[in-house]
Design a protein around this motif. Structure first.
Motif, PDB file in Angstrom:
ATOM      1  N   SER A   9       0.825  -1.219   0.000  1.00  0.00           N
ATOM      2  CA  SER A   9       0.000   0.000   0.000  1.00  0.00           C
ATOM      3  C   SER A   9       0.854   1.261   0.000  1.00  0.00           C
ATOM      4  CB  SER A   9      -0.914   0.027   1.230  1.00  0.00           C
ATOM      5  OG  SER A   9      -1.433   1.335   1.406  1.00  0.00           O
ATOM      6  N   PHE A  11      -0.226   4.209   0.568  1.00  0.00           N
ATOM      7  CA  PHE A  11      -0.683   5.103   1.642  1.00  0.00           C
ATOM      8  C   PHE A  11      -0.064   4.679   2.978  1.00  0.00           C
ATOM      9  CE2 PHE A  11      -4.038   5.411  -1.600  1.00  0.00           C
ATOM     10  CZ  PHE A  11      -4.058   6.781  -1.795  1.00  0.00           C
ATOM     11  N   ALA A  35      -6.931  -5.726   3.407  1.00  0.00           N
ATOM     12  CA  ALA A  35      -7.930  -4.746   2.958  1.00  0.00           C
ATOM     13  C   ALA A  35      -8.189  -4.913   1.475  1.00  0.00           C
ATOM     14  CB  ALA A  35      -7.436  -3.330   3.247  1.00  0.00           C
ATOM     15  N   GLY A  36      -9.446  -4.854   1.099  1.00  0.00           N
ATOM     16  CA  GLY A  36      -9.806  -4.907  -0.309  1.00  0.00           C
ATOM     17  C   GLY A  36     -11.185  -4.319  -0.470  1.00  0.00           C
ATOM     18  N   PRO A  37     -11.455  -3.680  -1.612  1.00  0.00           N
ATOM     19  CA  PRO A  37     -12.752  -3.033  -1.794  1.00  0.00           C
ATOM     20  C   PRO A  37     -13.909  -4.018  -1.996  1.00  0.00           C
ATOM     21  CG  PRO A  37     -11.411  -2.806  -3.757  1.00  0.00           C
ATOM     22  CD  PRO A  37     -10.553  -3.471  -2.727  1.00  0.00           C
ATOM     23  N   GLN A  52     -10.077   0.321   5.341  1.00  0.00           N
ATOM     24  CA  GLN A  52      -8.881   0.558   4.536  1.00  0.00           C
ATOM     25  C   GLN A  52      -7.615   0.538   5.386  1.00  0.00           C
ATOM     26  OE1 GLN A  52      -9.896   4.358   2.610  1.00  0.00           O
ATOM     27  NE2 GLN A  52     -10.337   3.203   0.743  1.00  0.00           N
ATOM     28  N   VAL A  53      -6.497   0.250   4.729  1.00  0.00           N
ATOM     29  CA  VAL A  53      -5.183   0.519   5.308  1.00  0.00           C
ATOM     30  C   VAL A  53      -4.686   1.819   4.683  1.00  0.00           C
ATOM     31  CG1 VAL A  53      -4.575  -1.860   5.798  1.00  0.00           C
ATOM     32  CG2 VAL A  53      -4.021  -0.927   3.555  1.00  0.00           C
ATOM     33  N   PRO A  54      -3.985   2.616   5.474  1.00  0.00           N
ATOM     34  CA  PRO A  54      -3.615   2.436   6.863  1.00  0.00           C
ATOM     35  C   PRO A  54      -4.749   2.811   7.818  1.00  0.00           C
ATOM     36  CG  PRO A  54      -2.745   4.534   6.076  1.00  0.00           C
ATOM     37  CD  PRO A  54      -3.409   3.879   4.905  1.00  0.00           C
ATOM     38  N   ASP A  66      -7.443   8.942   7.773  1.00  0.00           N
ATOM     39  CA  ASP A  66      -6.682   8.127   6.853  1.00  0.00           C
ATOM     40  C   ASP A  66      -5.193   8.492   6.937  1.00  0.00           C
ATOM     41  OD1 ASP A  66      -6.687  10.581   5.601  1.00  0.00           O
ATOM     42  OD2 ASP A  66      -7.698   9.938   3.812  1.00  0.00           O
ATOM     43  N   SER A  67      -4.429   8.220   5.857  1.00  0.00           N
ATOM     44  CA  SER A  67      -2.981   8.451   5.913  1.00  0.00           C
ATOM     45  C   SER A  67      -2.647   9.902   6.218  1.00  0.00           C
ATOM     46  CB  SER A  67      -2.322   8.009   4.600  1.00  0.00           C
ATOM     47  OG  SER A  67      -2.770   8.787   3.517  1.00  0.00           O
ATOM     48  N   LEU A 107      -4.567   3.646  -8.085  1.00  0.00           N
ATOM     49  CA  LEU A 107      -5.074   2.483  -7.347  1.00  0.00           C
ATOM     50  C   LEU A 107      -6.408   2.017  -7.939  1.00  0.00           C
ATOM     51  CD1 LEU A 107      -4.416   0.759  -4.808  1.00  0.00           C
ATOM     52  CD2 LEU A 107      -5.849   2.333  -3.509  1.00  0.00           C
ATOM     53  N   TYR A 111      -7.278  -1.576  -9.596  1.00  0.00           N
ATOM     54  CA  TYR A 111      -8.401  -2.435  -9.215  1.00  0.00           C
ATOM     55  C   TYR A 111      -9.183  -2.845 -10.476  1.00  0.00           C
ATOM     56  CZ  TYR A 111      -7.891  -1.226  -4.210  1.00  0.00           C
ATOM     57  OH  TYR A 111      -7.426  -1.069  -2.932  1.00  0.00           O
TER      58      TYR A 111
HETATM   59  N1  LIG Z   1      -7.520   8.042   1.568  1.00  0.00           N
HETATM   60  C1  LIG Z   1      -6.972   6.838   2.132  1.00  0.00           C
HETATM   61  C2  LIG Z   1      -6.794   5.816   1.041  1.00  0.00           C
HETATM   62  C3  LIG Z   1      -6.405   4.446   1.597  1.00  0.00           C
HETATM   63  C4  LIG Z   1      -6.556   3.345   0.566  1.00  0.00           C
HETATM   64  O1  LIG Z   1      -7.110   3.526  -0.536  1.00  0.00           O
HETATM   65  N2  LIG Z   1      -6.043   2.158   0.923  1.00  0.00           N
HETATM   66  C5  LIG Z   1      -6.205   1.005   0.081  1.00  0.00           C
HETATM   67  C6  LIG Z   1      -4.910   0.199   0.020  1.00  0.00           C
HETATM   68  S1  LIG Z   1      -3.626   1.100  -0.754  1.00  0.00           S
HETATM   69  C7  LIG Z   1      -7.275   0.131   0.655  1.00  0.00           C
HETATM   70  O2  LIG Z   1      -7.311  -0.071   1.865  1.00  0.00           O
HETATM   71  N3  LIG Z   1      -8.164  -0.389  -0.199  1.00  0.00           N
HETATM   72  C8  LIG Z   1      -9.261  -1.191   0.198  1.00  0.00           C
HETATM   73  C9  LIG Z   1     -10.560  -0.433   0.092  1.00  0.00           C
HETATM   74  O3  LIG Z   1     -10.577   0.686  -0.444  1.00  0.00           O
HETATM   75  O4  LIG Z   1     -11.579  -0.971   0.519  1.00  0.00           O
HETATM   76  C10 LIG Z   1      -5.651   7.150   2.848  1.00  0.00           C
HETATM   77  O5  LIG Z   1      -5.029   8.186   2.529  1.00  0.00           O
HETATM   78  O6  LIG Z   1      -5.265   6.419   3.770  1.00  0.00           O
END
Ligand SMILES: N[C@@H](CCC(=O)N[C@@H](CS)C(=O)NCC(=O)O)C(=O)O
Length: 201
Positions: A9, A11, A35-37, A52-54, A66-67, A107, A111
């Motif tokens: 990731s 982020f 984590a996955g959408p 989501q991570v982080p 978030d990050s 990202l 996906y």
């Molecule tokens: N705006 C968030 C974006 C975080 C994000 O998109 N993380 C991705 C991994 S890189 C994730 O967890 N995706 C799974 C999801 O969106 O459900 C941040 O800055 O932390």
């Protein structure tokens, strides 16, 4: 402190690179996560409804996401200067927003090809997302001179965005047409914080 972590990731990488710069990385325990959408990680959702991570836990039990929030928390904790005050502040925060926006688009485009069933893919939508990446690169090329010699949330975010393109889009030659940005990245990417957080699957 703890963080729901993925080594892929960008982020998470930005948070951990910030932690390295601030001397806090060793104090952060990494919690494995998936984590996955689509296949959402219930172990994250219980703390962060976005799943989501982080996702981050402070020592006094607060959950942060978030990050952007996590990086600002770490900077505050270490009394750092990754989020500068004064006249450079808004430029730096806007670079952070631009890099995060490019990352978000890259990202989503990933996906589209890695997760979405082939029959449901929409090429124009993919191209729209990658258009954000290309337009962002064009703007960053004009600002490259301004990035040199700085270590702040703007340069860390841009570094993580470019690192993500190298990691997930190896055939996308972002260096072609952006020589000044490529020169800056060559140097910035050698920082111990960037080397310690290189992405992997
Ligand atoms: N705006 C968030 C974006 C975080 C994000 O998109 N993380 C991705 C991994 S890189 C994730 O967890 N995706 C799974 C999801 O969106 O459900 C941040 O800055 O932390």
């Amino acid at each position: 402190m703890k963080i729901h972590f993925s080594p892929a990731s960008p982020f998470v990488r930005k948070c951990m690179a910030a932690a390295h710069e601030l001397g806090l990385a060793d104090r952060i325990e990494r919690l494995p996560s998936a984590a996955g959408p689509v296949d959402r990680d219930a172990s994250i959702i219980v703390s962060n409804p976005l799943g989501q991570v982080p996702t981050f836990f402070t020592d006094d039990g607060q959950v942060l996401y978030d990050s952007r929030v996590i990086c600002e928390y770490l900077d505050d904790l270490a009394q750092g200067s990754l989020f500068p005050r004064g006249q450079t502040r808004w430029r730096t925060l806007t670079e952070h927003a631009l890099a995060d926006g490019m990352l978000g688009a890259a990202l989503l485009a990933r996906y589209e090809t890695a997760l979405r069933p082939e029959a449901l893919r929409w090429d124009a939508w993919y191209e729209g997302q990658m258009g954000k990446v290309r337009d962002g690169l064009r703007q960053l090329e004009t600002r490259a001179a301004d990035l040199h010699g700085r270590v702040d949330i703007g340069t860390l975010a841009v570094g993580c965005a470019l690192g993500y393109l190298d990691f997930r889009y190896p055939a996308f030659d972002w260096r072609g047409g952006h020589p000044a940005l490529a020169r800056w990245f060559e140097t910035f990417n050698q920082r111990p914080s960037m080397q310690a957080t290189l992405p992997h699957a």
